[in-house]
Design a protein around this motif. Structure first.
Motif, PDB file in Angstrom:
ATOM      1  N   ASP A 120      46.584  61.556  37.813  1.00 46.12           N
ATOM      2  CA  ASP A 120      47.230  61.811  38.922  1.00 46.12           C
ATOM      3  C   ASP A 120      47.065  63.125  39.240  1.00 46.12           C
ATOM      4  O   ASP A 120      47.285  64.022  38.438  1.00 46.12           O
ATOM      5  CB  ASP A 120      48.537  61.510  38.755  1.00 46.12           C
ATOM      6  CG  ASP A 120      49.286  61.378  40.178  1.00 46.12           C
ATOM      7  OD1 ASP A 120      48.776  62.081  41.252  1.00 46.12           O
ATOM      8  OD2 ASP A 120      50.443  60.879  40.437  1.00 46.12           O
ATOM      9  N   SER A 122      48.038  64.383  42.347  1.00 44.62           N
ATOM     10  CA  SER A 122      48.650  64.536  43.696  1.00 44.62           C
ATOM     11  C   SER A 122      49.468  65.686  43.753  1.00 44.62           C
ATOM     12  O   SER A 122      49.767  66.561  42.485  1.00 44.62           O
ATOM     13  CB  SER A 122      49.488  63.241  43.973  1.00 44.62           C
ATOM     14  OG  SER A 122      50.496  63.175  43.124  1.00 44.62           O
ATOM     15  N   THR A 201      49.312  59.821  46.916  1.00 44.33           N
ATOM     16  CA  THR A 201      48.964  59.330  45.708  1.00 44.33           C
ATOM     17  C   THR A 201      48.510  57.916  45.997  1.00 44.33           C
ATOM     18  O   THR A 201      49.281  56.977  46.026  1.00 44.33           O
ATOM     19  CB  THR A 201      50.534  59.365  44.966  1.00 44.33           C
ATOM     20  OG1 THR A 201      50.950  60.503  44.880  1.00 44.33           O
ATOM     21  CG2 THR A 201      50.178  58.804  43.475  1.00 44.33           C
ATOM     22  N   THR A 203      47.197  55.544  43.988  1.00 46.71           N
ATOM     23  CA  THR A 203      47.027  54.705  42.903  1.00 46.71           C
ATOM     24  C   THR A 203      46.472  53.461  43.021  1.00 46.71           C
ATOM     25  O   THR A 203      45.334  53.310  42.070  1.00 46.71           O
ATOM     26  CB  THR A 203      48.302  54.535  42.528  1.00 46.71           C
ATOM     27  OG1 THR A 203      49.389  55.544  42.273  1.00 46.71           O
ATOM     28  CG2 THR A 203      48.118  54.204  40.885  1.00 46.71           C
ATOM     29  N   THR A 235      50.409  59.139  35.479  1.00 44.91           N
ATOM     30  CA  THR A 235      50.983  59.188  36.916  1.00 44.91           C
ATOM     31  C   THR A 235      52.557  59.488  36.962  1.00 44.91           C
ATOM     32  O   THR A 235      53.231  59.313  36.141  1.00 44.91           O
ATOM     33  CB  THR A 235      50.745  57.928  37.782  1.00 44.91           C
ATOM     34  OG1 THR A 235      51.083  58.215  39.269  1.00 44.91           O
ATOM     35  CG2 THR A 235      51.230  56.654  37.116  1.00 44.91           C
ATOM     36  N   ASP A 236      52.953  60.083  38.157  1.00 42.97           N
ATOM     37  CA  ASP A 236      54.249  60.123  38.376  1.00 42.97           C
ATOM     38  C   ASP A 236      55.089  59.271  39.158  1.00 42.97           C
ATOM     39  O   ASP A 236      56.011  58.813  39.294  1.00 42.97           O
ATOM     40  CB  ASP A 236      54.761  61.574  39.089  1.00 42.97           C
ATOM     41  CG  ASP A 236      54.114  61.841  40.487  1.00 42.97           C
ATOM     42  OD1 ASP A 236      53.360  60.637  40.811  1.00 42.97           O
ATOM     43  OD2 ASP A 236      54.172  62.773  41.277  1.00 42.97           O
ATOM     44  N   CYS A 239      52.962  56.119  44.184  1.00 41.14           N
ATOM     45  CA  CYS A 239      52.035  55.668  45.284  1.00 41.14           C
ATOM     46  C   CYS A 239      52.861  55.602  46.673  1.00 41.14           C
ATOM     47  O   CYS A 239      53.728  55.244  46.972  1.00 41.14           O
ATOM     48  CB  CYS A 239      51.750  54.025  44.712  1.00 41.14           C
ATOM     49  SG  CYS A 239      50.664  53.156  46.045  1.00 41.14           S
TER      50      CYS A 239
END
Length: 314
Positions: A120, A122, A201, A203, A235-236, A239
């Protein structure tokens, strides 16, 4: 959305004064945001917790380790509300036709392995955390078995590594063919990636890209039964573009072959439910961390474990 960390391991930790009620709630199966957040902090800011998490991570993704007993895994287990048909809808605001409720499958591990890291980039991830993530991934490319980079199928095993980053856009950092130049070239490519801090984001779009542009092209060994493929998303977990396709895209990657494993590593504000959607709720396939610092700590613990192994990898 509350998802419990593994209770057996939490029993090994001291949650701190005033948190005994939280532990009792977890043991009793009463999960709420406060108890989960407190447990995560206690677990993942504890050196023992990182070590245990590294054991789980190495055991599931590596080739040399046998999985420990289930009570050793501090991962997000299958969601407690798995009977709720609207689970995905309640997490991301859409209804999925994907196998969100009863999917169970064994991890496939072979001597020959392909790894795809999906990172990620973002705007919710700080530049310093992005650097820590790159350092962690670079370490894991060395620690994961086998030691030899290559596309040929051998009894001793060869590995290939690919990497993509995603925010608003999805960009290929490294193809499988690039990784054939060896470890040093792989790590240099990883560390050279710039953090874009894009606003979105995407995803689901990233998973689609992995399926079509990485696994579906070039020297991908997706259809060879002697090769297993691990897709690792870091990722955090927030999405916000085309999220209605997230479950479909994650399922489509798993459907490419029995040897395909999908892992989700969530950091900071990651939604546990979203990690479950990515990983398909396959047991021991989702990992939660309070920040990229802990992802790097995890990677360093995996490297230490690898160095202790006869083959110097896990």
């Amino acid at each position: 959305m509350a998802v419990a960390l593994l209770i057996g391991f939490l029993m090994l930790l001291t949650l701190g004064e005033g948190n005994e009620d939280v532990l009792r709630s977890l043991e009793a199966g009463q999960y709420d945001e406060r108890s989960i957040d407190t447990a995560k902090r206690a677990l993942l800011q504890n050196s023992v917790g990182i070590s245990k998490l590294a054991d789980a991570f190495a055991s599931q993704i590596g080739t040399q380790q046998k999985p420990a007993s289930s009570s050793s895994y501090p991962f997000f287990p299958p969601i407690q509300i798995s009977k709720d048909k609207n689970y995905v809808n309640s997490c991301l605001g859409y209804t999925s036709t994907g196998k969100r409720e009863n999917e169970r499958r064994e991890f496939v591990k072979t001597a020959n392995r392909d790894y795809i890291f999906v990172l990620d980039t973002s705007g919710s991830i700080l530049g310093s955390e992005f650097t820590l993530a790159k350092e962690a991934i670079a370490s894991l490319t060395e620690a994961f078995c086998p030691n030899t980079f290559g596309s040929e199928i051998t009894n001793g095993g060869t590995k290939q590594v690919a990497m993509v980053v995603f925010g608003t856009r999805v960009t290929k950092v490294m193809s499988f063919e690039d990784s054939l130049k060896g470890l040093r070239a792989v790590q240099e490519k990883i560390m050279a990636v710039k953090h874009r801090r894009e606003g979105a984001t995407s995803t689901a779009t990233a998973l689609n890209y992995v399926r079509e542009a990485i696994l579906g092209q070039g020297s991908s060994r997706i259809n060879d039964p002697k090769v297993s493929t691990d897709v690792i998303i870091i990722t955090d977990g927030r999405c916000n573009v085309d999220c209605k396709d997230l479950a479909k895209e994650a399922d489509a990657i798993r459907a490419m072959g029995q040897g395909v494993n999908v892992f989700a590593v969530g950091v900071a504000a990651a939604r546990e439910c979203e990690l479950d959607i990515i990983s398909g709720k396959v047991p021991k396939s989702s990992f939660g961390l309070n920040g990229m610092k802990y992802f790097k700590d995890l990677a360093e613990s995996v490297v230490e474990k690898a160095r202790s192994m006869p083959n110097k990898c896990v």
